[in-house]
Design a protein around this motif. Structure first.
Motif, mmCIF file in Angstrom:
data_model
loop_
_atom_site.group_PDB
_atom_site.id
_atom_site.type_symbol
_atom_site.label_atom_id
_atom_site.label_comp_id
_atom_site.label_asym_id
_atom_site.label_seq_id
_atom_site.Cartn_x
_atom_site.Cartn_y
_atom_site.Cartn_z
ATOM 1 N N THR A 1 53.987 53.981 70.228
ATOM 2 C CA THR A 1 55.200 54.451 69.776
ATOM 3 C C THR A 1 56.292 53.834 70.322
ATOM 4 O O THR A 1 57.341 53.503 69.681
ATOM 5 N N GLU A 2 56.181 53.720 71.665
ATOM 6 C CA GLU A 2 57.455 52.860 72.445
ATOM 7 C C GLU A 2 57.388 51.445 71.905
ATOM 8 O O GLU A 2 58.527 51.155 71.793
ATOM 9 N N ALA A 3 56.261 51.013 71.458
ATOM 10 C CA ALA A 3 56.362 49.591 71.141
ATOM 11 C C ALA A 3 56.894 49.376 69.856
ATOM 12 O O ALA A 3 57.609 48.140 69.459
ATOM 13 N N SER A 4 57.206 50.246 68.963
ATOM 14 C CA SER A 4 57.702 50.261 67.679
ATOM 15 C C SER A 4 59.236 50.588 67.964
ATOM 16 O O SER A 4 60.035 50.485 66.733
ATOM 17 N N SER A 5 59.825 51.070 69.038
ATOM 18 C CA SER A 5 61.144 51.282 69.534
ATOM 19 C C SER A 5 61.727 50.310 70.060
ATOM 20 O O SER A 5 61.217 49.181 70.531
ATOM 21 N N SER A 6 63.067 50.655 70.712
ATOM 22 C CA SER A 6 63.790 49.921 71.645
ATOM 23 C C SER A 6 63.939 50.410 72.895
ATOM 24 O O SER A 6 64.757 50.161 73.744
ATOM 25 N N SER A 7 62.948 51.307 73.138
ATOM 26 C CA SER A 7 63.158 52.135 74.522
ATOM 27 C C SER A 7 61.840 52.512 75.027
ATOM 28 O O SER A 7 60.785 52.598 74.308
ATOM 29 N N GLY A 8 61.595 52.504 76.276
ATOM 30 C CA GLY A 8 60.103 52.798 76.978
ATOM 31 C C GLY A 8 59.609 51.510 77.601
ATOM 32 O O GLY A 8 60.280 50.555 77.547
ATOM 33 N N GLY A 9 58.569 51.826 78.411
ATOM 34 C CA GLY A 9 57.970 50.877 79.006
ATOM 35 C C GLY A 9 58.547 50.341 80.467
ATOM 36 O O GLY A 9 59.643 50.946 80.870
ATOM 37 N N ASN A 10 57.986 49.418 81.325
ATOM 38 C CA ASN A 10 58.679 49.200 82.500
ATOM 39 C C ASN A 10 60.043 48.334 82.349
ATOM 40 O O ASN A 10 60.811 48.542 82.968
ATOM 41 N N SER A 11 60.213 47.923 81.086
ATOM 42 C CA SER A 11 61.501 47.162 80.895
ATOM 43 C C SER A 11 62.503 48.047 80.459
ATOM 44 O O SER A 11 63.765 47.509 80.426
ATOM 45 N N GLY A 12 62.095 49.336 79.734
ATOM 46 C CA GLY A 12 63.187 50.281 79.258
ATOM 47 C C GLY A 12 63.489 49.639 78.040
ATOM 48 O O GLY A 12 64.474 50.318 77.271
ATOM 49 N N MET A 13 62.817 48.626 77.449
ATOM 50 C CA MET A 13 63.267 47.812 75.917
ATOM 51 C C MET A 13 62.081 48.280 74.992
ATOM 52 O O MET A 13 62.472 47.533 73.718
ATOM 53 N N GLY A 14 61.304 48.936 75.238
ATOM 54 C CA GLY A 14 60.296 49.355 74.065
ATOM 55 C C GLY A 14 59.695 47.928 73.786
ATOM 56 O O GLY A 14 59.205 47.314 74.791
ATOM 57 N N GLY A 15 59.612 47.903 72.347
ATOM 58 C CA GLY A 15 58.777 46.419 71.827
ATOM 59 C C GLY A 15 59.738 45.481 71.524
ATOM 60 O O GLY A 15 59.307 44.440 70.941
ATOM 61 N N ASP A 16 61.047 45.529 71.936
ATOM 62 C CA ASP A 16 62.099 44.489 71.741
ATOM 63 C C ASP A 16 61.598 43.276 72.318
ATOM 64 O O ASP A 16 60.976 43.497 73.475
ATOM 65 N N ILE A 17 62.119 42.169 72.068
ATOM 66 C CA ILE A 17 61.872 40.839 72.614
ATOM 67 C C ILE A 17 62.687 40.876 74.076
ATOM 68 O O ILE A 17 63.842 40.996 74.454
ATOM 69 N N LEU A 18 61.540 40.645 75.204
ATOM 70 C CA LEU A 18 62.225 40.732 76.609
ATOM 71 C C LEU A 18 62.825 39.292 76.904
ATOM 72 O O LEU A 18 63.965 39.137 77.364
ATOM 73 N N TYR A 19 62.321 38.227 76.370
ATOM 74 C CA TYR A 19 62.550 36.685 76.581
ATOM 75 C C TYR A 19 62.095 35.771 75.396
ATOM 76 O O TYR A 19 61.097 36.296 75.095
ATOM 77 N N ARG A 20 62.806 34.831 75.344
ATOM 78 C CA ARG A 20 62.516 33.969 73.931
ATOM 79 C C ARG A 20 63.196 32.613 74.722
ATOM 80 O O ARG A 20 64.050 32.606 75.217
ATOM 81 N N TRP A 21 62.730 31.606 74.230
ATOM 82 C CA TRP A 21 62.815 30.247 74.823
ATOM 83 C C TRP A 21 62.487 29.110 73.972
ATOM 84 O O TRP A 21 61.592 29.146 73.411
ATOM 85 N N GLY A 22 63.165 28.004 73.625
ATOM 86 C CA GLY A 22 63.088 27.331 72.695
ATOM 87 C C GLY A 22 63.920 26.652 71.814
ATOM 88 O O GLY A 22 64.005 25.423 71.215
#
Length: 352
Positions: free
Chosen positions: A257-278
Motif C-alpha cells: 500500500t505504501e509502495a503505491s503512494s508517496s509516503s511510508g518506508g525508511n525513506s518516508g517517500m513510499g514508492g516514489d523515485i528516490l534516486y535517478r541518474w543518466g
C-alpha cells in the motif's frame, strides 16, 4: 540467500581480467524457444563444475544461490507480450538438476521479461510488463500511442514467494503507474505545472515513439527495464531502463500500500523515485546525458571492503563512444541527514 555474479553469453566473445572463482554461462542458442538449453558452471581454466539442462531458452541470466540451487528465468512458448528480453517463467533447480519449483508470470495483465533478483529471504523479484490500454494511457495524460496494438506496457516489479512446486504468493509489488506526472493537461490526473519540480515522479510522456519506444516494432514496450538488483543494507531496489537511458532506486521497506503512494518506508517517500541518474532531461533538468545508450544490468557492488564497495555498477553499451562498451561505477550521493534518501542540490540534477 546470497547469489554469485554470473554472465549470459549472447552470440559474442568477451575478453576481460578474470577473478578467482566460478562463472555461470548460459548460451542462448538462437531465439530462446523450446529445445535443449544448458547452464554451465566453470572455473577459470574452463573446467566444467556442473551443468543444468533446461527445456526453454533463457530470458536473461540465471543465479546460483549459496545453498547450491539455481534460479533460471526463461522464455515461455507463448508470451502474452513479446519483444527483446521476453521471458515469462522462473524455475528453481537443485544442484543435481532436479526441478524444484516452476512458475509463470505471463497472462493478460503481466508478462515477465529480462532479469530477476533472488532475495535473502528466499523470495524473488521479477520485472514485468503491465498492460495498459490506449484509453488508460490517454486518461493518465499520455499524448500519443504509436503502435497498432493500442497498448502501453508499463513497468511493475513483483516479489514472489515460492509455494510448493508451481505456485507463488505476490507478497510485495511496485507499479510505475502509481508514480506518474504530466504537464500537458491540468484536467487529467498526475498534472504538475513543472516536471523539474518532481524528479521523484515519472513523466508519462517521456521517451518518444509512443508505446513502442525507440526500440521500434509493433509492441507496447515503454521503458524496457532490463536489470534489477537489491541492496539488503538499505532495503532498496535498483533497476535500469534502456529506453530512458537511466537507472533508478526505489524503497523496498514499504508495504505494498505504501509502495503505491508517496509516503511510508525508511525513506518516508513510499514508492516514489528516490534516486535517478543518466539522463536529466527525463525530469526537465538541463545537464549532460551521461548514459548515451543501452544501459544494462544495474547492481550494487557488495559493501564488504573491496574497492568501490557500495557503488552502483552498470554495463553501458556505448559508455566509451564508437560502439565501445564499458562497465561504469558511480558513488551515489547518500543524504547525510537521512541515509535512506539521496542528496540533490536545489535546481540541479542528481549527481555524480
Amino acid at each position: 540467500m546470497k547469489s554469485i555474479l554470473i554472465f549470459t553469453i549472447v552470440k559474442c566473445v568477451l575478453s576481460a581480467q578474470a577473478f578467482d572463482g566460478m562463472t555461470l554461462v548460459t548460451p542462448t542458442q538462437g531465439g530462446g524457444g523450446g529445445g535443449t538449453f544448458y547452464t554451465h558452471l566453470m572455473d577459470n581454466d574452463l573446467n566444467e563444475i556442473n551443468t543444468w539442462i533446461h527445456p526453454y531458452g533463457p530470458a536473461s541470466m540465471p543465479y546460483l544461490n549459496s545453498d547450491s540451487t539455481l534460479i533460471y528465468p526463461y522464455r515461455v512458448p507463448n508470451p502474452t507480450m513479446s519483444v527483446g528480453g521476453v521471458g515469462g517463467g522462473i524455475s528453481i533447480y537443485s544442484w543435481d538438476g532436479d526441478l524444484l519449483w516452476d512458475y509463470e508470470v505471463s497472462d493478460e495483465n503481466y508478462q515477465h521479461h529480462h532479469d530477476v533478483e533472488p532475495l535473502p529471504n528466499g523470495n524473488i523479484l521479477v520485472i514485468a510488463w503491465e498492460k495498459k490500454t490506449a484509453s488508460e494511457a490517454y486518461a493518465a495524460g499520455r499524448q500519443s500511442i504509436d503502435n497498432s496494438l493500442n497498448e502501453m506496457w508499463a513497468t511493475a516489479i513483483l516479489e514472489l514467494e515460492p509455494v510448493g512446486n508451481n505456485e507463488a504468493n505476490i507478497v510485495w509489488e511496485w507499479h510505475i503507474w502509481d508514480h506518474l506526472c504530466q504537464d500537458v493537461d491540468p484536467n487529467k490526473p498526475n498534472y504538475v505545472s513543472n516536471i523539474s519540480d518532481h524528479p521523484e515522479l515519472i513523466d508519462i510522456n517521456m521517451i518518444s515513439g509512443g508505446g513502442g519506444g525507440p526500440g521500434g516494432g509493433n509492441n507496447g514496450d515503454w521503458f524496457h527495464v532490463n536489470g534489477v538488483d537489491y541492496n539488503e543494507d538499505l532495503d532498496q531496489i535498483a533497476f535500469s531502463s534502456r529506453f530512458a537511458s537511466e537507472i533508478y532506486i526505489i524503497d523496498h521497506s514499504t508495504t505494498t500500500t505504501e509502495a503505491s503512494s508517496s509516503s511510508g518506508g525508511n525513506s518516508g517517500m513510499g514508492g516514489d523515485i528516490l534516486y535517478r541518474w543518466g539522463n536529466p532531461s527525463n525530469y526537465g533538468m538541463s545537464g549532460n546525458q551521461v548514459i548515451p545508450s543501452a544501459v544494462h544490468d544495474v547492481r550494487w557492488i557488495p559493501n564488504d571492503g573491496r574497492p568501490n564497495s557500495g557503488y552502483l555498477q552498470i554495463f553501458n553499451n556505448s559508455g566509451n563512444g564508437n560502439g565501445q562498451s564499458t562497465v561504469d561505477g558511480i558513488e551515489t550521493p547518500i543524504d547525510p541527514i537521512n541515509g535512506y534518501k539521496y542528496y540533490r542540490s536545489p535546481g540541479q540534477p542528481f549527481g555524480p
